[in-house]
Design a protein around this motif. Sequence first.
Motif, PDB file in Angstrom:
ATOM      1  N   PHE A 105       0.666 -48.355   6.306  1.00 22.65           N
ATOM      2  CA  PHE A 105       1.060 -47.113   6.960  1.00 22.65           C
ATOM      3  C   PHE A 105       0.785 -47.285   8.455  1.00 22.65           C
ATOM      4  O   PHE A 105      -0.283 -47.778   8.829  1.00 22.65           O
ATOM      5  CB  PHE A 105       0.241 -45.930   6.425  1.00 22.65           C
ATOM      6  N   THR A 106       1.771 -46.898   9.273  1.00 26.09           N
ATOM      7  CA  THR A 106       1.610 -47.045  10.724  1.00 26.09           C
ATOM      8  C   THR A 106       1.716 -45.675  11.380  1.00 26.09           C
ATOM      9  O   THR A 106       2.702 -44.972  11.192  1.00 26.09           O
ATOM     10  CB  THR A 106       2.702 -47.976  11.284  1.00 26.09           C
ATOM     11  N   LEU A 107       0.668 -45.350  12.117  1.00 23.71           N
ATOM     12  CA  LEU A 107       0.658 -44.073  12.830  1.00 23.71           C
ATOM     13  C   LEU A 107       0.761 -44.360  14.324  1.00 23.71           C
ATOM     14  O   LEU A 107      -0.054 -45.105  14.877  1.00 23.71           O
ATOM     15  CB  LEU A 107      -0.648 -43.328  12.503  1.00 23.71           C
ATOM     16  N   LYS A 108       1.797 -43.808  14.949  1.00 24.84           N
ATOM     17  CA  LYS A 108       2.015 -44.047  16.384  1.00 24.84           C
ATOM     18  C   LYS A 108       1.680 -42.753  17.126  1.00 24.84           C
ATOM     19  O   LYS A 108       2.290 -41.711  16.849  1.00 24.84           O
ATOM     20  CB  LYS A 108       3.477 -44.407  16.594  1.00 24.84           C
ATOM     21  N   VAL A 109       0.700 -42.816  18.010  1.00 26.88           N
ATOM     22  CA  VAL A 109       0.261 -41.595  18.697  1.00 26.88           C
ATOM     23  C   VAL A 109       0.316 -41.769  20.211  1.00 26.88           C
ATOM     24  O   VAL A 109       0.251 -42.890  20.719  1.00 26.88           O
ATOM     25  CB  VAL A 109      -1.198 -41.239  18.297  1.00 26.88           C
ATOM     26  N   ASN A 110       0.427 -40.643  20.910  1.00 28.92           N
ATOM     27  CA  ASN A 110       0.391 -40.696  22.381  1.00 28.92           C
ATOM     28  C   ASN A 110      -1.054 -40.657  22.830  1.00 28.92           C
ATOM     29  O   ASN A 110      -1.833 -39.839  22.349  1.00 28.92           O
ATOM     30  CB  ASN A 110       1.111 -39.490  22.984  1.00 28.92           C
ATOM     31  N   ARG A 111      -1.392 -41.524  23.760  1.00 32.36           N
ATOM     32  CA  ARG A 111      -2.777 -41.549  24.245  1.00 32.36           C
ATOM     33  C   ARG A 111      -2.998 -40.422  25.254  1.00 32.36           C
ATOM     34  O   ARG A 111      -2.082 -40.010  25.942  1.00 32.36           O
ATOM     35  CB  ARG A 111      -3.060 -42.894  24.904  1.00 32.36           C
ATOM     36  N   ALA A 112      -4.244 -39.949  25.271  1.00 35.59           N
ATOM     37  CA  ALA A 112      -4.577 -38.891  26.228  1.00 35.59           C
ATOM     38  C   ALA A 112      -5.663 -39.411  27.160  1.00 35.59           C
ATOM     39  O   ALA A 112      -6.337 -40.407  26.848  1.00 35.59           O
ATOM     40  CB  ALA A 112      -5.083 -37.668  25.468  1.00 35.59           C
ATOM     41  N   ALA A 113      -5.844 -38.740  28.283  1.00 35.13           N
ATOM     42  CA  ALA A 113      -6.916 -39.141  29.206  1.00 35.13           C
ATOM     43  C   ALA A 113      -8.251 -38.728  28.600  1.00 35.13           C
ATOM     44  O   ALA A 113      -8.335 -37.685  27.949  1.00 35.13           O
ATOM     45  CB  ALA A 113      -6.714 -38.445  30.535  1.00 35.13           C
ATOM     46  N   PRO A 114      -9.319 -39.553  28.756  1.00 38.10           N
ATOM     47  CA  PRO A 114     -10.624 -39.154  28.196  1.00 38.10           C
ATOM     48  C   PRO A 114     -11.087 -37.844  28.820  1.00 38.10           C
ATOM     49  O   PRO A 114     -10.771 -37.567  29.978  1.00 38.10           O
ATOM     50  CB  PRO A 114     -11.559 -40.314  28.593  1.00 38.10           C
ATOM     51  N   PRO A 115     -11.810 -37.020  28.047  1.00 42.13           N
ATOM     52  CA  PRO A 115     -12.249 -35.734  28.604  1.00 42.13           C
ATOM     53  C   PRO A 115     -13.237 -35.952  29.750  1.00 42.13           C
ATOM     54  O   PRO A 115     -14.042 -36.887  29.696  1.00 42.13           O
ATOM     55  CB  PRO A 115     -12.915 -35.053  27.400  1.00 42.13           C
ATOM     56  N   GLN A 116     -13.140 -35.103  30.753  1.00 45.42           N
ATOM     57  CA  GLN A 116     -14.057 -35.214  31.898  1.00 45.42           C
ATOM     58  C   GLN A 116     -15.416 -34.648  31.505  1.00 45.42           C
ATOM     59  O   GLN A 116     -15.486 -33.629  30.838  1.00 45.42           O
ATOM     60  CB  GLN A 116     -13.515 -34.395  33.076  1.00 45.42           C
ATOM     61  N   PRO A 117     -16.509 -35.340  31.895  1.00 43.31           N
ATOM     62  CA  PRO A 117     -17.842 -34.788  31.569  1.00 43.31           C
ATOM     63  C   PRO A 117     -18.040 -33.432  32.247  1.00 43.31           C
ATOM     64  O   PRO A 117     -17.595 -33.233  33.379  1.00 43.31           O
ATOM     65  CB  PRO A 117     -18.813 -35.834  32.151  1.00 43.31           C
ATOM     66  N   VAL A 118     -18.661 -32.512  31.503  1.00 44.04           N
ATOM     67  CA  VAL A 118     -18.847 -31.150  32.034  1.00 44.04           C
ATOM     68  C   VAL A 118     -19.953 -31.174  33.084  1.00 44.04           C
ATOM     69  O   VAL A 118     -20.957 -31.869  32.943  1.00 44.04           O
ATOM     70  CB  VAL A 118     -19.221 -30.169  30.904  1.00 44.04           C
TER      71      VAL A 118
END
Length: 436
Positions: free
Chosen positions: A422-435
Amino acid sequence: MDKPLEKIDSELHSKLKLLMFSRVLFTSFLLGSTIIFQLGTSDSFLAVSLLVLYGMIGGIFLLSCIYIILLAFIRDSLVFAYIQVAVDTGIVSLIVFVTGGYTSVFSFLYLVVIIYSSILLPRWGVLAIAAICSIQYGVMIDLEYFEIITPMVLEGSLSAISFPGKSVLFKVMVTIVACCAVAILSGFLAEQTVKTKKELQLLEDQVKRVEKMAYMGEMAAGMAHEIKNPLASLAGSIQLLREDIQYDPYHDKLMQIALRETDRLSELVGNFLLFARPQAGKIETIDLRESIREVLELFGKNSECSSRISISANMAAGVWIEIDPVHFHQVFWNILLNAAEAIEQEGRIDIRLYESRNNTAILEIEDNGCGVPEETLKMIFDPFFTTKATGTGLGLSIAHSILETYGYLLSVESTVSRGTVFTLKVNRAAPPQPVG
Ligand code: ADP
């Protein structure tokens, strides 16, 4: 996962037919135009050089007839492709020889053979053909240079002028380098074409599936709602009846069965609604590797399959995606559980997470279980399709509709007795900024 062998073979079979047809057309045109040119400079229709050209066209027609007969009998199309391409290199050498050897204008035909071999053969096979072309041309020109063989000279050809000894090596080297460069380039292009075709096929399958599911989902959602309400009243009434009437072990057992079955139905309808209209989740930016590790840890602890199955995970770090963690957990767990259930006794599940082009990431879950036959592979995302005695056939359809709401692609490839991926293709997101 590789394509089924029969499919590759039938594709190759059609390509071979096209090659045989093009060969006859191309060589007839090439040699025919040479004959017409020769007729303009020669006095007789039966000059030796013309007879040789007539013979070559006849020979190629005869060879094509033999190929057509053999095509009906030969089982392994790849071997037949190798034979045809190798014989073609010999034909090209013959054409070069009868049209002047060193001075022949037809040495470019080696490149034509290499280019179409890249459509038929694997990459290393194309390189082997390029080597065979280089050897044949090199040997022929050397033999000509040392006057061991004398190529035929066509009327009006450049061979009438003296043999330019110094540039022989240069021309042979240029031809060899050209053969190798074309082999590498066309092999690369052919591979890219196959890859693109495969991606397009996956997208097409996905679109068809989404259309089908949207239609089924609409119908299902309406029905599920209609079933849910009477079911709740049914369960409530039995519960009241159970409390009110005088205790009788036989009646109580019957009511227990009725309650258990309404519970089961209610769960099924709930799941079905989940497929039809997945609940909007609380989207977060999650570290995919960490989330996979969490599910794997839980899977190792809970699943009865974990003792007989070894799971290996090869995952790139720093892949962040946007999804509700509960949704991801549900989808990944389901695929993992199916993989484990597809393995009868001992087996292996490989998880791979890697970065891909255009800011996407790929998650592959591969098992070496029973696999899925090609004819059922199209149906495994359909609601209620199951091959398990106690399956609901909703797991994959729910996973698919959930991913659909995020615009992520889930595809599957499988070979019976070898396994499924099974192949799941996802869009990458920017890592969350530290609060803070
Ligand atoms: P269920 O697990 O309840 O049958 P699913 O929707 O999760 O429902 O799966 C549907 C069907 O797809 C399964 O019954 C099985 O036949 C097939 N399937 C899913 N995953 C795999 C796998 N990894 N290997 C082989 N078959 C699979």
